[in-house]
Motif scaffolding. Sequence first.
Motif, mmCIF file in Angstrom:
data_model
loop_
_atom_site.group_PDB
_atom_site.id
_atom_site.type_symbol
_atom_site.label_atom_id
_atom_site.label_comp_id
_atom_site.label_asym_id
_atom_site.label_seq_id
_atom_site.Cartn_x
_atom_site.Cartn_y
_atom_site.Cartn_z
ATOM 1 N N PRO A 21 -41.574 -19.565 -0.960
ATOM 2 C CA PRO A 21 -43.046 -19.926 -1.250
ATOM 3 C C PRO A 21 -43.213 -21.586 -1.347
ATOM 4 C CG PRO A 21 -42.057 -19.498 -3.435
ATOM 5 C CD PRO A 21 -41.093 -19.067 -2.493
ATOM 6 N N VAL A 22 -44.389 -22.028 -0.735
ATOM 7 C CA VAL A 22 -44.537 -23.371 -0.556
ATOM 8 C C VAL A 22 -45.818 -23.800 -1.035
ATOM 9 C CG1 VAL A 22 -43.096 -23.564 1.459
ATOM 10 C CG2 VAL A 22 -45.529 -23.310 1.547
ATOM 11 N N LEU A 23 -45.953 -25.089 -1.451
ATOM 12 C CA LEU A 23 -47.422 -25.503 -1.736
ATOM 13 C C LEU A 23 -47.658 -26.844 -0.890
ATOM 14 C CD1 LEU A 23 -49.886 -25.632 -3.865
ATOM 15 C CD2 LEU A 23 -48.455 -27.356 -5.151
ATOM 16 N N VAL A 24 -48.765 -26.587 -0.119
ATOM 17 C CA VAL A 24 -49.265 -27.524 1.030
ATOM 18 C C VAL A 24 -50.350 -28.370 0.104
ATOM 19 C CG1 VAL A 24 -50.247 -27.849 3.068
ATOM 20 C CG2 VAL A 24 -48.536 -25.912 2.992
ATOM 21 N N LEU A 25 -49.954 -29.710 0.306
ATOM 22 C CA LEU A 25 -50.706 -30.668 -0.046
ATOM 23 C C LEU A 25 -51.196 -31.591 0.960
ATOM 24 C CD1 LEU A 25 -51.773 -32.560 -2.508
ATOM 25 C CD2 LEU A 25 -49.546 -34.040 -2.455
ATOM 26 N N ASP A 26 -52.609 -31.683 1.060
ATOM 27 C CA ASP A 26 -53.412 -32.471 1.962
ATOM 28 C C ASP A 26 -54.146 -33.273 1.350
ATOM 29 O OD1 ASP A 26 -54.855 -33.483 4.024
ATOM 30 O OD2 ASP A 26 -55.384 -31.378 5.164
ATOM 31 N N ILE A 27 -53.903 -34.620 1.186
ATOM 32 C CA ILE A 27 -54.889 -35.524 0.473
ATOM 33 C C ILE A 27 -55.370 -36.109 1.738
ATOM 34 C CG2 ILE A 27 -54.724 -37.962 -0.837
ATOM 35 C CD1 ILE A 27 -51.838 -36.877 -1.880
ATOM 36 N N GLY A 28 -57.060 -36.133 1.617
ATOM 37 C CA GLY A 28 -57.619 -36.635 2.707
ATOM 38 C C GLY A 28 -58.221 -37.698 2.201
ATOM 39 N N GLY A 29 -59.444 -38.194 2.819
ATOM 40 C CA GLY A 29 -60.086 -39.584 2.573
ATOM 41 C C GLY A 29 -61.180 -39.070 1.464
ATOM 42 N N GLY A 30 -61.629 -37.989 1.378
ATOM 43 C CA GLY A 30 -62.627 -37.548 0.787
ATOM 44 C C GLY A 30 -62.370 -36.302 -0.439
ATOM 45 N N SER A 31 -61.150 -35.564 -0.032
ATOM 46 C CA SER A 31 -61.026 -34.306 -0.947
ATOM 47 C C SER A 31 -59.641 -34.301 -0.663
ATOM 48 C CB SER A 31 -61.779 -33.151 -0.374
ATOM 49 O OG SER A 31 -61.235 -32.645 0.976
ATOM 50 N N THR A 32 -58.826 -33.590 -1.566
ATOM 51 C CA THR A 32 -57.537 -33.049 -1.421
ATOM 52 C C THR A 32 -57.419 -31.483 -1.627
ATOM 53 O OG1 THR A 32 -56.824 -34.984 -2.608
ATOM 54 C CG2 THR A 32 -55.418 -32.945 -2.786
#
Length: 366
Positions: free
Chosen positions: A138-149
Amino acid sequence: MTDSAEPQPTGHDPVAVVDCGTNTTRLLIDDGKGLGLRLLRITGLGRGVDAGGRLRDDAIGRVVDVLEEYREIIEDRQATAVRAVATSAARDAANGAAFLRRAGDALGVEVELLDGESEAAYGFAGATAGLDGAHAGPVLVLDIGGGSTELAYGTPSASTRPDNAASVDMGSVRWTERFLASDPPRPEELSSAISVARLHLDDIDREHPVIGRTAAAARLVGVAGTVTTVAAVEIGLDPYDPEVIDGFVLTRAAAEDVFRTLATERLVDRIHNPGLHVDRAPVIVGGCCILVAVMRHWDIDECLVRERDLLDGIAAELREAQASPAAELREAQASPAAELREAQASPAAELREAQASPAGSDHAAR
């Protein structure tokens, strides 16, 4: 960041994906081989949206200019399918619909508004593509954008869609404007930014228990500008090379060290760090606050950094559609029922269906 637009011969029909994000406007031209052509322009579409609720005319103008540039590149590369999306800033802004119309006119393709959970699902599909046996499980994908995560949890070998996903209104631009008024940020500003980020993660624990219960044991996979930039600064990578970044393992200790370095420097000094793009320097500390908050909150020791993300997830879907015989594709496009079946087969739609079913009862309404 790859920034060459010279055509290259290929045996695969290229597809193009454009992302109008809060801080960046990006283009991927993907022929199914390697990382493809990746272009990024820091356009700051979402600057001021958190406080004012509207996209600024100058920011819209910057994005439109870049989209006109991308349109020429897409045509030169003879992309056989194109899809364009807009994310957090356009979702939040009162004039988001007007922006989408202008953006579509500039690009020559309709720009669609992507909801947060769809953004997370496509990010999961892109980030987990091609993970080898060393990253099984299992993986947890983290996407930190400019306005949302966005956070998405699942097992890549079982499906290209996550088991659960969440989108939170915290990002590098939003956090910088909301908390980090000083240059360099004062300790109490940094503390507030991290503390509020962790409060949002507490909400994830309650509202998305599938993520909350499993995050610590899952493999953290980080995508997008904050994570790739922190990795580049840790390496001292100048010029930026996506081939070096993709697959780099960023430890928590290294992330904390880069955070301390960048957060204690004035902007005029911060811009000189190798690996840090000068236009990203004003908001990187805000993004770092979110990254370290995530790793602290779930006591995560390392993060696998990937260049593949939302763009790649959408590109894979475009290529899959192209794989159908032309007659079947035309028939599918002409049939509302088939359109519905195709939509339900996408990672984002499958996720929504799964979360709405009794089996997805762990997902609470947000």
